[in-house]
Design a protein around this motif. Sequence first.
Motif, PDB file in Angstrom:
ATOM      1  N   SER A 196       0.986  -1.138  -0.180  1.00  0.00           N
ATOM      2  CA  SER A 196      -0.025   0.053   0.032  1.00  0.00           C
ATOM      3  C   SER A 196       0.917   1.205  -0.219  1.00  0.00           C
ATOM      4  O   SER A 196       1.739   1.513   0.845  1.00  0.00           O
ATOM      5  N   PRO A 197       0.775   1.983  -1.198  1.00  0.00           N
ATOM      6  CA  PRO A 197       1.686   3.374  -1.153  1.00  0.00           C
ATOM      7  C   PRO A 197       1.773   4.098   0.173  1.00  0.00           C
ATOM      8  O   PRO A 197       0.620   4.003   0.875  1.00  0.00           O
ATOM      9  N   LYS A 198       2.673   4.749   0.270  1.00  0.00           N
ATOM     10  CA  LYS A 198       2.941   5.644   1.677  1.00  0.00           C
ATOM     11  C   LYS A 198       2.919   7.249   1.123  1.00  0.00           C
ATOM     12  O   LYS A 198       3.272   7.526   0.012  1.00  0.00           O
ATOM     13  N   ILE A 199       2.587   8.026   1.959  1.00  0.00           N
ATOM     14  CA  ILE A 199       2.630   9.541   1.910  1.00  0.00           C
ATOM     15  C   ILE A 199       3.820  10.070   2.836  1.00  0.00           C
ATOM     16  O   ILE A 199       3.796   9.737   4.183  1.00  0.00           O
ATOM     17  N   MET A 200       4.461  10.484   2.290  1.00  0.00           N
ATOM     18  CA  MET A 200       6.028  11.156   2.937  1.00  0.00           C
ATOM     19  C   MET A 200       5.599  12.912   3.035  1.00  0.00           C
ATOM     20  O   MET A 200       5.588  13.474   2.092  1.00  0.00           O
ATOM     21  N   GLY A 201       5.542  13.063   4.408  1.00  0.00           N
ATOM     22  CA  GLY A 201       5.276  14.560   4.489  1.00  0.00           C
ATOM     23  C   GLY A 201       6.531  15.405   4.555  1.00  0.00           C
ATOM     24  O   GLY A 201       7.324  14.908   5.365  1.00  0.00           O
ATOM     25  N   SER A 211       5.343  17.866  -5.754  1.00  0.00           N
ATOM     26  CA  SER A 211       4.578  18.841  -4.704  1.00  0.00           C
ATOM     27  C   SER A 211       5.055  20.155  -5.002  1.00  0.00           C
ATOM     28  O   SER A 211       6.238  20.494  -4.674  1.00  0.00           O
ATOM     29  N   ARG A 212       4.379  21.272  -5.396  1.00  0.00           N
ATOM     30  CA  ARG A 212       4.469  22.458  -5.733  1.00  0.00           C
ATOM     31  C   ARG A 212       5.746  22.932  -6.693  1.00  0.00           C
ATOM     32  O   ARG A 212       6.455  23.855  -6.384  1.00  0.00           O
ATOM     33  N   LYS A 213       5.787  22.074  -7.654  1.00  0.00           N
ATOM     34  CA  LYS A 213       7.183  22.134  -8.359  1.00  0.00           C
ATOM     35  C   LYS A 213       6.717  23.183  -9.587  1.00  0.00           C
ATOM     36  O   LYS A 213       5.664  23.038 -10.031  1.00  0.00           O
ATOM     37  N   SER A 214       7.696  23.843 -10.028  1.00  0.00           N
ATOM     38  CA  SER A 214       7.438  24.875 -11.000  1.00  0.00           C
ATOM     39  C   SER A 214       6.788  24.400 -12.251  1.00  0.00           C
ATOM     40  O   SER A 214       6.196  25.046 -13.162  1.00  0.00           O
ATOM     41  N   PHE A 215       7.150  23.238 -12.762  1.00  0.00           N
ATOM     42  CA  PHE A 215       6.769  22.489 -14.240  1.00  0.00           C
ATOM     43  C   PHE A 215       5.290  22.483 -14.175  1.00  0.00           C
ATOM     44  O   PHE A 215       4.630  22.205 -15.152  1.00  0.00           O
ATOM     45  N   ILE A 216       4.538  22.456 -13.060  1.00  0.00           N
ATOM     46  CA  ILE A 216       3.112  22.438 -12.878  1.00  0.00           C
ATOM     47  C   ILE A 216       2.482  23.979 -12.939  1.00  0.00           C
ATOM     48  O   ILE A 216       1.687  24.190 -13.866  1.00  0.00           O
ATOM     49  N   TYR A 217       3.234  24.644 -12.008  1.00  0.00           N
ATOM     50  CA  TYR A 217       2.553  26.073 -11.801  1.00  0.00           C
ATOM     51  C   TYR A 217       2.686  26.844 -12.687  1.00  0.00           C
ATOM     52  O   TYR A 217       2.208  27.767 -13.115  1.00  0.00           O
ATOM     53  N   LEU A 277       4.503   9.017  -2.032  1.00  0.00           N
ATOM     54  CA  LEU A 277       4.451  10.420  -2.759  1.00  0.00           C
ATOM     55  C   LEU A 277       5.026  11.449  -1.721  1.00  0.00           C
ATOM     56  O   LEU A 277       4.458  11.393  -0.494  1.00  0.00           O
ATOM     57  N   ARG A 278       5.790  12.049  -2.039  1.00  0.00           N
ATOM     58  CA  ARG A 278       6.609  13.054  -1.330  1.00  0.00           C
ATOM     59  C   ARG A 278       5.918  14.333  -1.361  1.00  0.00           C
ATOM     60  O   ARG A 278       5.776  15.053  -2.462  1.00  0.00           O
ATOM     61  N   VAL A 279       5.253  14.960  -0.473  1.00  0.00           N
ATOM     62  CA  VAL A 279       4.150  16.034  -0.589  1.00  0.00           C
ATOM     63  C   VAL A 279       4.354  16.967   0.591  1.00  0.00           C
ATOM     64  O   VAL A 279       4.915  16.833   1.884  1.00  0.00           O
ATOM     65  N   HIS A 280       3.791  18.294   0.368  1.00  0.00           N
ATOM     66  CA  HIS A 280       3.506  19.344   1.309  1.00  0.00           C
ATOM     67  C   HIS A 280       2.255  19.367   1.946  1.00  0.00           C
ATOM     68  O   HIS A 280       2.115  19.201   3.372  1.00  0.00           O
ATOM     69  N   ASP A 281       1.300  18.850   1.207  1.00  0.00           N
ATOM     70  CA  ASP A 281      -0.037  18.813   1.412  1.00  0.00           C
ATOM     71  C   ASP A 281      -0.587  17.424   1.704  1.00  0.00           C
ATOM     72  O   ASP A 281      -1.024  16.777   0.783  1.00  0.00           O
ATOM     73  N   VAL A 282      -0.361  16.973   2.904  1.00  0.00           N
ATOM     74  CA  VAL A 282      -0.523  15.548   3.130  1.00  0.00           C
ATOM     75  C   VAL A 282      -1.972  15.286   3.162  1.00  0.00           C
ATOM     76  O   VAL A 282      -2.287  14.284   2.464  1.00  0.00           O
ATOM     77  N   LEU A 283      -2.818  16.074   3.620  1.00  0.00           N
ATOM     78  CA  LEU A 283      -4.410  15.424   3.717  1.00  0.00           C
ATOM     79  C   LEU A 283      -4.765  15.545   2.363  1.00  0.00           C
ATOM     80  O   LEU A 283      -5.411  14.467   2.057  1.00  0.00           O
TER      81      LEU A 283
END
Length: 284
Positions: free
Chosen positions: A24-29, A229-235, A264-270
């Motif tokens: 089961s994949p994990k979330i890394m905050g 997460s929050r990477k410039s290639f998206i925004y 998934l390494r993220v800022h927005d965990v929820l």
Amino acid sequence: MKNHLSIINYHSLNCNGRLVDLNSPKIMGILNLTPDSFSDGGKFNNEKSALQQAEKILKDGGEMIDIGPQSTRPNAEFLSSDEEIRRIGNVINEIKKEFPEALVSLDTFYAETVKFGFNEGIDLVNDISGGQFDEKMFDMVAETKLPYILMHVNPSYETMHDKVNFDDITLNVNQYFAKKTNELLQKGIKDIILDPGFGFGKSVEDQMKMINETQFLGFGKYPVLIGISRKSFIYKPLGKSPLDINEETQKLHLQILKQGAKILRVHDVLEAKKTLMEWESGRV
């Protein structure tokens, strides 16, 4: 029941004697202890606020906390290992004491910082440099026997953000992974996680291609971590700010989960946790 597009590879990690199943994949905050990170610099750079953020990460559904004492955004201040260790202070120790269930990852390219972190109780090493910025890194990781996150990046700190024209980004990244994992295996490091290095020296087009071809990264041999997460290639192409692309980011997270990404390494965990639960429900 997953839909027919889902790709399932079975992986587990030995984190300090604790077996972590990545079925089961994990979330890394992300927990930045920095005053100058690109989207949350200065928010968590004291012990109290860092502990509060660690608690929030866990409450929101994260199982891993990635502690970063140094910003690696373009034009960030370059820190020594001593300065990284000073910034970390008692944070790792306090998190492990308060939240023993948390898996703590340390984001550093210094062997000495890894040594310090290991003595404080970290569970994983997250090295953006692939062992290229400190020649002692691989030996230190081998000594600790901790899982190692291997990221694709240009060969030096000075060039890590220089744009490269790749013939075939997926092929180039896989060639790098093949060479580096061979080096790691020769050192006795078996718990390896692959990170294709979003945001480091790659064009928007190449990064979108990597998302579309996540299933081919590492040929399924090792678990893949994705940090978009929050990477410039998206925004940047959307003309938005890093804090205003949650919807777009979650769509991409869903796409990479379907292709077998394990962390998934993220800022927005929820928000990422909601996406993971949606994918696990089989409704998408």
